[in-house]
Design a protein around this motif. Structure first.
Motif, PDB file in Angstrom:
ATOM      1  N   LEU A   1       0.850  -1.190   0.000  1.00  0.00           N
ATOM      2  CA  LEU A   1       0.000   0.000   0.000  1.00  0.00           C
ATOM      3  C   LEU A   1       0.884   1.239   0.000  1.00  0.00           C
ATOM      4  O   LEU A   1       1.814   1.346   0.800  1.00  0.00           O
ATOM      5  N   ARG A   2       0.603   2.173  -0.900  1.00  0.00           N
ATOM      6  CA  ARG A   2       1.382   3.407  -0.994  1.00  0.00           C
ATOM      7  C   ARG A   2       0.454   4.541  -1.419  1.00  0.00           C
ATOM      8  O   ARG A   2      -0.656   4.296  -1.909  1.00  0.00           O
ATOM      9  N   PRO A   3       0.885   5.792  -1.268  1.00  0.00           N
ATOM     10  CA  PRO A   3       0.055   6.909  -1.728  1.00  0.00           C
ATOM     11  C   PRO A   3      -0.148   6.868  -3.239  1.00  0.00           C
ATOM     12  O   PRO A   3       0.729   6.432  -3.984  1.00  0.00           O
ATOM     13  N   ASN A   4      -1.297   7.328  -3.680  1.00  0.00           N
ATOM     14  CA  ASN A   4      -1.554   7.447  -5.112  1.00  0.00           C
ATOM     15  C   ASN A   4      -0.638   8.534  -5.677  1.00  0.00           C
ATOM     16  O   ASN A   4      -0.634   9.663  -5.188  1.00  0.00           O
ATOM     17  N   PRO A   5       0.161   8.232  -6.708  1.00  0.00           N
ATOM     18  CA  PRO A   5       1.125   9.219  -7.208  1.00  0.00           C
ATOM     19  C   PRO A   5       0.507  10.336  -8.044  1.00  0.00           C
ATOM     20  O   PRO A   5       1.192  11.307  -8.369  1.00  0.00           O
ATOM     21  N   TYR A   6      -0.768  10.214  -8.416  1.00  0.00           N
ATOM     22  CA  TYR A   6      -1.402  11.214  -9.279  1.00  0.00           C
ATOM     23  C   TYR A   6      -2.217  12.198  -8.444  1.00  0.00           C
ATOM     24  O   TYR A   6      -3.163  11.808  -7.757  1.00  0.00           O
ATOM     25  N   GLY A   7      -1.853  13.465  -8.523  1.00  0.00           N
ATOM     26  CA  GLY A   7      -2.619  14.500  -7.845  1.00  0.00           C
ATOM     27  C   GLY A   7      -3.790  14.952  -8.699  1.00  0.00           C
ATOM     28  O   GLY A   7      -3.685  15.042  -9.930  1.00  0.00           O
ATOM     29  N   LEU A   8      -4.920  15.260  -8.067  1.00  0.00           N
ATOM     30  CA  LEU A   8      -6.106  15.658  -8.821  1.00  0.00           C
ATOM     31  C   LEU A   8      -5.897  16.980  -9.548  1.00  0.00           C
ATOM     32  O   LEU A   8      -6.432  17.185 -10.645  1.00  0.00           O
ATOM     33  N   ASP A   9      -5.115  17.899  -8.966  1.00  0.00           N
ATOM     34  CA  ASP A   9      -4.833  19.163  -9.653  1.00  0.00           C
ATOM     35  C   ASP A   9      -4.043  18.917 -10.934  1.00  0.00           C
ATOM     36  O   ASP A   9      -4.304  19.533 -11.978  1.00  0.00           O
ATOM     37  N   GLU A  10      -3.069  18.011 -10.861  1.00  0.00           N
ATOM     38  CA  GLU A  10      -2.273  17.658 -12.042  1.00  0.00           C
ATOM     39  C   GLU A  10      -3.160  17.076 -13.131  1.00  0.00           C
ATOM     40  O   GLU A  10      -3.035  17.423 -14.316  1.00  0.00           O
ATOM     41  N   LEU A  11      -4.072  16.201 -12.752  1.00  0.00           N
ATOM     42  CA  LEU A  11      -4.951  15.571 -13.732  1.00  0.00           C
ATOM     43  C   LEU A  11      -5.902  16.589 -14.347  1.00  0.00           C
ATOM     44  O   LEU A  11      -6.224  16.514 -15.537  1.00  0.00           O
ATOM     45  N   HIS A  12      -6.352  17.546 -13.547  1.00  0.00           N
ATOM     46  CA  HIS A  12      -7.257  18.570 -14.066  1.00  0.00           C
ATOM     47  C   HIS A  12      -6.554  19.437 -15.110  1.00  0.00           C
ATOM     48  O   HIS A  12      -7.169  19.843 -16.106  1.00  0.00           O
ATOM     49  N   ARG A  13      -5.267  19.721 -14.900  1.00  0.00           N
ATOM     50  CA  ARG A  13      -4.505  20.527 -15.868  1.00  0.00           C
ATOM     51  C   ARG A  13      -4.267  19.766 -17.165  1.00  0.00           C
ATOM     52  O   ARG A  13      -4.107  20.366 -18.227  1.00  0.00           O
ATOM     53  N   GLY A  14      -4.202  18.448 -17.079  1.00  0.00           N
ATOM     54  CA  GLY A  14      -3.925  17.644 -18.256  1.00  0.00           C
ATOM     55  C   GLY A  14      -2.470  17.228 -18.318  1.00  0.00           C
ATOM     56  O   GLY A  14      -1.606  17.777 -17.619  1.00  0.00           O
TER      57      GLY A  14
ATOM     58  N   ILE B   1      -9.148   9.178 -15.142  1.00  0.00           N
ATOM     59  CA  ILE B   1      -9.174   9.698 -16.508  1.00  0.00           C
ATOM     60  C   ILE B   1      -8.558  11.089 -16.526  1.00  0.00           C
ATOM     61  O   ILE B   1      -8.843  11.910 -15.651  1.00  0.00           O
ATOM     62  N   ALA B   2      -7.714  11.355 -17.518  1.00  0.00           N
ATOM     63  CA  ALA B   2      -7.130  12.687 -17.695  1.00  0.00           C
ATOM     64  C   ALA B   2      -7.038  12.986 -19.183  1.00  0.00           C
ATOM     65  O   ALA B   2      -6.934  12.080 -20.009  1.00  0.00           O
ATOM     66  N   HIS B   3      -7.070  14.277 -19.525  1.00  0.00           N
ATOM     67  CA  HIS B   3      -6.919  14.649 -20.929  1.00  0.00           C
ATOM     68  C   HIS B   3      -5.454  14.951 -21.232  1.00  0.00           C
ATOM     69  O   HIS B   3      -4.668  15.280 -20.332  1.00  0.00           O
ATOM     70  N   VAL B   4      -5.094  14.821 -22.487  1.00  0.00           N
ATOM     71  CA  VAL B   4      -3.750  15.154 -22.955  1.00  0.00           C
ATOM     72  C   VAL B   4      -3.778  16.604 -23.427  1.00  0.00           C
ATOM     73  O   VAL B   4      -4.503  16.941 -24.367  1.00  0.00           O
ATOM     74  N   ARG B   5      -3.002  17.454 -22.764  1.00  0.00           N
ATOM     75  CA  ARG B   5      -3.011  18.875 -23.122  1.00  0.00           C
ATOM     76  C   ARG B   5      -2.005  19.208 -24.218  1.00  0.00           C
ATOM     77  O   ARG B   5      -2.128  20.244 -24.887  1.00  0.00           O
ATOM     78  N   ALA B   6      -0.999  18.332 -24.408  1.00  0.00           N
ATOM     79  CA  ALA B   6       0.004  18.597 -25.440  1.00  0.00           C
ATOM     80  C   ALA B   6       0.629  17.284 -25.885  1.00  0.00           C
ATOM     81  O   ALA B   6       0.793  16.358 -25.087  1.00  0.00           O
ATOM     82  N   LEU B   7       0.974  17.218 -27.166  1.00  0.00           N
ATOM     83  CA  LEU B   7       1.656  16.052 -27.730  1.00  0.00           C
ATOM     84  C   LEU B   7       2.905  16.527 -28.456  1.00  0.00           C
ATOM     85  O   LEU B   7       2.813  17.298 -29.422  1.00  0.00           O
ATOM     86  N   ASP B   8       4.054  16.096 -27.966  1.00  0.00           N
ATOM     87  CA  ASP B   8       5.339  16.522 -28.530  1.00  0.00           C
ATOM     88  C   ASP B   8       5.410  18.043 -28.650  1.00  0.00           C
ATOM     89  O   ASP B   8       5.889  18.588 -29.656  1.00  0.00           O
ATOM     90  N   GLY B   9       4.905  18.720 -27.622  1.00  0.00           N
ATOM     91  CA  GLY B   9       4.979  20.174 -27.568  1.00  0.00           C
ATOM     92  C   GLY B   9       3.864  20.906 -28.281  1.00  0.00           C
ATOM     93  O   GLY B   9       3.778  22.137 -28.197  1.00  0.00           O
ATOM     94  N   ARG B  10       2.995  20.199 -28.953  1.00  0.00           N
ATOM     95  CA  ARG B  10       1.881  20.827 -29.678  1.00  0.00           C
ATOM     96  C   ARG B  10       0.622  20.751 -28.827  1.00  0.00           C
ATOM     97  O   ARG B  10       0.216  19.660 -28.401  1.00  0.00           O
ATOM     98  N   ALA B  11      -0.004  21.897 -28.569  1.00  0.00           N
ATOM     99  CA  ALA B  11      -1.191  21.945 -27.718  1.00  0.00           C
ATOM    100  C   ALA B  11      -2.347  21.187 -28.359  1.00  0.00           C
ATOM    101  O   ALA B  11      -2.564  21.261 -29.576  1.00  0.00           O
ATOM    102  N   LEU B  12      -3.086  20.449 -27.526  1.00  0.00           N
ATOM    103  CA  LEU B  12      -4.264  19.719 -27.980  1.00  0.00           C
ATOM    104  C   LEU B  12      -5.504  20.289 -27.293  1.00  0.00           C
ATOM    105  O   LEU B  12      -5.436  20.763 -26.155  1.00  0.00           O
ATOM    106  N   PRO B  13      -6.657  20.220 -27.951  1.00  0.00           N
ATOM    107  CA  PRO B  13      -7.881  20.773 -27.355  1.00  0.00           C
ATOM    108  C   PRO B  13      -8.435  19.881 -26.252  1.00  0.00           C
ATOM    109  O   PRO B  13      -8.151  18.682 -26.189  1.00  0.00           O
ATOM    110  N   CYS B  14      -9.223  20.492 -25.384  1.00  0.00           N
ATOM    111  CA  CYS B  14      -9.923  19.766 -24.324  1.00  0.00           C
ATOM    112  C   CYS B  14     -11.402  20.094 -24.427  1.00  0.00           C
ATOM    113  O   CYS B  14     -11.795  21.252 -24.267  1.00  0.00           O
TER     114      CYS B  14
END
Length: 246
Positions: free
Chosen positions: A87-100, A216-229
């Motif tokens: 058992l360990r802490p979940n490594p994903y923060g909700l703020d991080e996931l919200h930003r994408g 679930i999280a969205h991808v905000r950028a791919l190889d430096g190119r911004a993606l829509p949300c």
């Protein structure tokens, strides 16, 4: 349940299976899905598995060591002679996931002809090394293609694309491990499984990643190119957390 590790083929050759289960305020999320997938891997690897005993012990472990509060991850590892819980802490923060998440196309290629590709086994070092390489380059997650050049999955995630024709995800036969959160999304909404050309990532209205710990999280950028949300990842994540937390 064993606490001391006994050397066996799981540790010699990676012939073991594992599940990493999200724990939300002491509640095990998607436990039935995790145990079903573990059972399939155990059968494939010819490992003994007592599902009822694992279910009871997983519930006990989820409440141990402060797991009754907050977000945690419970790893269950199964080999021929070992059953281990961590058992360990979940490594994903909700703020991080919200930003994408910022992603790249990874170097690693998935092999749809390798039988271990479709099971969650201890032979996962290539994915971990690929993710570490991406992190050193400033990305959160690499997206992996198959040996045939089709989009498969992330190093530790599954991928969905929101297109003008609806929600799409790469088919399992492309060479991916079908995740428990992938299954949850496919139960929750209509999804088309098919082969996906990686160029479609830049044409999508939204690209979503899923796994048992991030949800679930969205991808905000791919190889430096911004993606829509389009907001679908936010809506699905909120629905999942409400369900997981009861």
């Amino acid at each position: 349940m064993s606490t001391a590790v006994i050397a066996d083929d799981g540790f010699r050759y990676g012939l073991g299976a594992f599940e990493t289960i999200g724990v939300e305020n002491g509640r095990l999320a998607l436990l039935d899905d995790h145990l079903a997938r573990l059972s399939r891997a155990a059968a494939f690897l010819e490992l003994p598995m007592d599902e009822a005993a694992l279910r009871i012990e997983a519930g006990r472990q989820a409440l141990a060591q402060g797991g009754a509060r907050g977000r945690h991850a419970l790893r269950l590892t199964l080999t021929a002679r070992n059953t281990l819980f961590e058992l360990r802490p979940n490594p994903y923060g909700l703020d991080e996931l919200h930003r994408g998440l910022s992603c790249c196309i990874g170097r690693l290629r998935r092999n749809p002809h390798a039988p271990l590709t479709f099971h969650k086994t201890l032979c996962c070092g290539d994915s971990i090394l690929e993710k570490r390489h991406a992190r050193r380059q400033g990305f959160d997650e690499p997206l992996l293609l198959s040996t045939e050049g089709r989009l498969c999955e992330g190093a530790v995630t599954n991928v969905f694309l929101l297109t003008d024709d609806g929600l799409v995800t790469p088919s399992v036969k492309s060479g991916l491990l079908p995740g428990t959160m992938r299954a949850w999304v496919m139960r929750r909404t209509e999804v088309t499984e098919r082969e996906v050309d990686p160029r479609e990532l830049l044409q999508a209205r939204e690209v979503l990643l899923t796994n048992a710990l991030m949800g679930i999280a969205h991808v905000r950028a791919l190889d430096g190119r911004a993606l829509p949300c389009a907001g679908l990842a936010h809506a699905l994540r909120d629905a999942y957390l409400r369900e997981a937390r009861g």
